[in-house]
Scaffold this motif. Structure first.
Motif, PDB file in Angstrom:
ATOM      1  N   GLN A 143       0.828  -1.197   0.000  1.00 24.62           N
ATOM      2  CA  GLN A 143       0.000   0.000   0.000  1.00 24.62           C
ATOM      3  C   GLN A 143       0.872   1.261   0.000  1.00 24.62           C
ATOM      4  OE1 GLN A 143      -3.544   0.123  -0.073  1.00 24.62           O
ATOM      5  NE2 GLN A 143      -3.042  -1.968  -0.719  1.00 24.62           N
ATOM      6  N   GLY A 145       2.439   4.559   1.388  1.00 26.84           N
ATOM      7  CA  GLY A 145       2.713   4.990   2.753  1.00 26.84           C
ATOM      8  C   GLY A 145       4.196   4.977   3.034  1.00 26.84           C
ATOM      9  N   THR A 146       4.548   4.715   4.284  1.00 25.13           N
ATOM     10  CA  THR A 146       5.949   4.691   4.702  1.00 25.13           C
ATOM     11  C   THR A 146       6.178   3.524   5.643  1.00 25.13           C
ATOM     12  OG1 THR A 146       6.089   7.109   4.576  1.00 25.13           O
ATOM     13  CG2 THR A 146       7.809   5.975   5.809  1.00 25.13           C
ATOM     14  N   THR A 184       9.580   5.041   1.713  1.00 24.34           N
ATOM     15  CA  THR A 184       8.317   5.409   1.069  1.00 24.34           C
ATOM     16  C   THR A 184       7.873   4.320   0.107  1.00 24.34           C
ATOM     17  OG1 THR A 184       8.849   7.764   1.220  1.00 24.34           O
ATOM     18  CG2 THR A 184       7.182   7.124  -0.395  1.00 24.34           C
ATOM     19  N   LEU A 220       3.226   3.627   8.288  1.00 25.15           N
ATOM     20  CA  LEU A 220       2.410   4.850   8.273  1.00 25.15           C
ATOM     21  C   LEU A 220       1.672   4.881   6.939  1.00 25.15           C
ATOM     22  CD1 LEU A 220       1.751   7.603   9.715  1.00 25.15           C
ATOM     23  CD2 LEU A 220       3.616   8.578   8.338  1.00 25.15           C
ATOM     24  N   ASN A 221       0.339   4.773   6.975  1.00 27.19           N
ATOM     25  CA  ASN A 221      -0.392   4.715   5.715  1.00 27.19           C
ATOM     26  C   ASN A 221      -0.648   6.110   5.157  1.00 27.19           C
ATOM     27  OD1 ASN A 221      -2.704   5.764   6.992  1.00 27.19           O
ATOM     28  ND2 ASN A 221      -3.623   3.741   7.289  1.00 27.19           N
ATOM     29  N   GLU A 222      -1.301   6.175   3.981  1.00 29.11           N
ATOM     30  CA  GLU A 222      -1.485   7.467   3.310  1.00 29.11           C
ATOM     31  C   GLU A 222      -2.484   8.361   4.037  1.00 29.11           C
ATOM     32  OE1 GLU A 222      -2.880   6.876  -0.642  1.00 29.11           O
ATOM     33  OE2 GLU A 222      -4.357   5.355  -0.073  1.00 29.11           O
ATOM     34  N   ASN A 223      -3.196   7.818   5.013  1.00 30.25           N
ATOM     35  CA  ASN A 223      -4.093   8.626   5.841  1.00 30.25           C
ATOM     36  C   ASN A 223      -3.425   9.073   7.132  1.00 30.25           C
ATOM     37  OD1 ASN A 223      -6.263   8.308   4.017  1.00 30.25           O
ATOM     38  ND2 ASN A 223      -6.744   6.290   4.898  1.00 30.25           N
ATOM     39  N   SER A 224      -2.092   8.925   7.181  1.00 33.91           N
ATOM     40  CA  SER A 224      -1.288   9.322   8.351  1.00 33.91           C
ATOM     41  C   SER A 224      -1.655   8.522   9.593  1.00 33.91           C
ATOM     42  CB  SER A 224      -1.429  10.823   8.621  1.00 33.91           C
ATOM     43  OG  SER A 224      -0.964  11.569   7.521  1.00 33.91           O
ATOM     44  N   THR A 226      -0.712   5.321  11.878  1.00 35.90           N
ATOM     45  CA  THR A 226       0.396   4.411  12.160  1.00 35.90           C
ATOM     46  C   THR A 226      -0.149   3.043  12.536  1.00 35.90           C
ATOM     47  OG1 THR A 226       1.802   6.231  12.912  1.00 35.90           O
ATOM     48  CG2 THR A 226       2.418   4.006  13.596  1.00 35.90           C
TER      49      THR A 226
END
Length: 251
Positions: A143, A145-146, A184, A220-224, A226
């Motif tokens: 997905q 994110g980081t 990333t 850490l997903n794209e919606n911030s 964790t």
């Protein structure tokens, strides 16, 4: 998902051109089958730049009635590696450094006993990997994110290696090894793409993992948001001289 594969002269040591710059040599010395109380040699061998390793001092074969047995390990300056201190021991102790970049691909060689009249024949050293290499790659799906960190939790981190028996005796205490990545991800990664770099390969002690052993990933997903993801790896094996690859899938 865990995979295993045999390593050659290794990752990150992949051949003669990236072998460690120094290795240390001990020579156990016997006369008339009686072990001497001093090492015949106890010195680093250094690469001279042409893929030839040599010691600073020149040694001569001791002659009849004597035998020598050579052991060597690389790198000679591995952090937390304690070498044999007397000729009565062929054991070394090692504690894995906490930082992945300080964890070295340790190689060890031990010869048979060699007659002391071997005046002109070179001594071959066949180095073997004594650690297990642990790496992470992308699995079937990723997905955006980081990947903030990956960790190996509740694993043995110290032990004693017997060069003659080519085996480890590990401490019963366990520890955690965490590597900060902040890598990333876009979601377009392909299966098998590296998550940890060669320099970030975990160099662990070979072991069968205990009941509390885990892999932990902080993402850490794209919606911030964790997310801490864990997987139980109890009972699985990290064989000596092998690379174990964990495939990380985040849906």
């Amino acid at each position: 998902q865990q995979e295993q594969q045999a390593i050659t002269r290794g990752l990150p040591v992949t051949g003669i051109n990236d072998f460690h710059n120094k290795f240390h040599v001990l020579a156990y010395w016997s006369r008339n089958n009686t072990l001497m109380n001093t090492f015949f040699m106890n010195e680093d061998a250094t690469n001279n730049g042409s893929n030839l390793w040599s010691t600073e001092r020149i040694y001569y074969w001791p002659g009849a009635e004597h035998t020598l047995q050579f052991c060597a390990w690389a790198p000679s300056d591995a952090t937390n590696l304690v070498a044999p201190s007397t000729p009565q021991s062929k054991q070394m102790t090692y504690t894995v450094p906490s930082e992945a970049t300080d964890q070295k691909d340790i190689l060890v060689a031990l010869t048979e006993e060699i007659d002391g009249t071997n005046k002109s024949t070179a001594v071959p050293l066949s180095f073997k990997h004594i650690c297990s290499q642990i790496r992470f790659v992308v699995g079937s799906e990723m997905q955006p994110g980081t990947i903030q960190s990956v960790a190996l939790k509740n694993v043995a981190g110290s032990g004693t290696y017997d060069m003659a028996a080519e085996s480890w005796v590990l401490s019963t205490e366990t520890t955690n090894f965490t590597q900060t990545l902040n890598k990333t991800t876009t979601g377009n990664e392909q299966s098998g793409d590296a998550i940890t770099t060669n320099e970030g390969t975990f160099m662990m002690l070979p072991q069968t993992l205990g009941s509390t052993a885990q892999v932990e990933v902080v993402f850490l997903n794209e919606n911030s948001e964790t997310r801490t993801l864990t997987a139980n790896i109890a009972g699985s094996s990290w064989p000596m001289g092998k690379t174990v690859t964990y495939r990380l899938t985040i849906t």
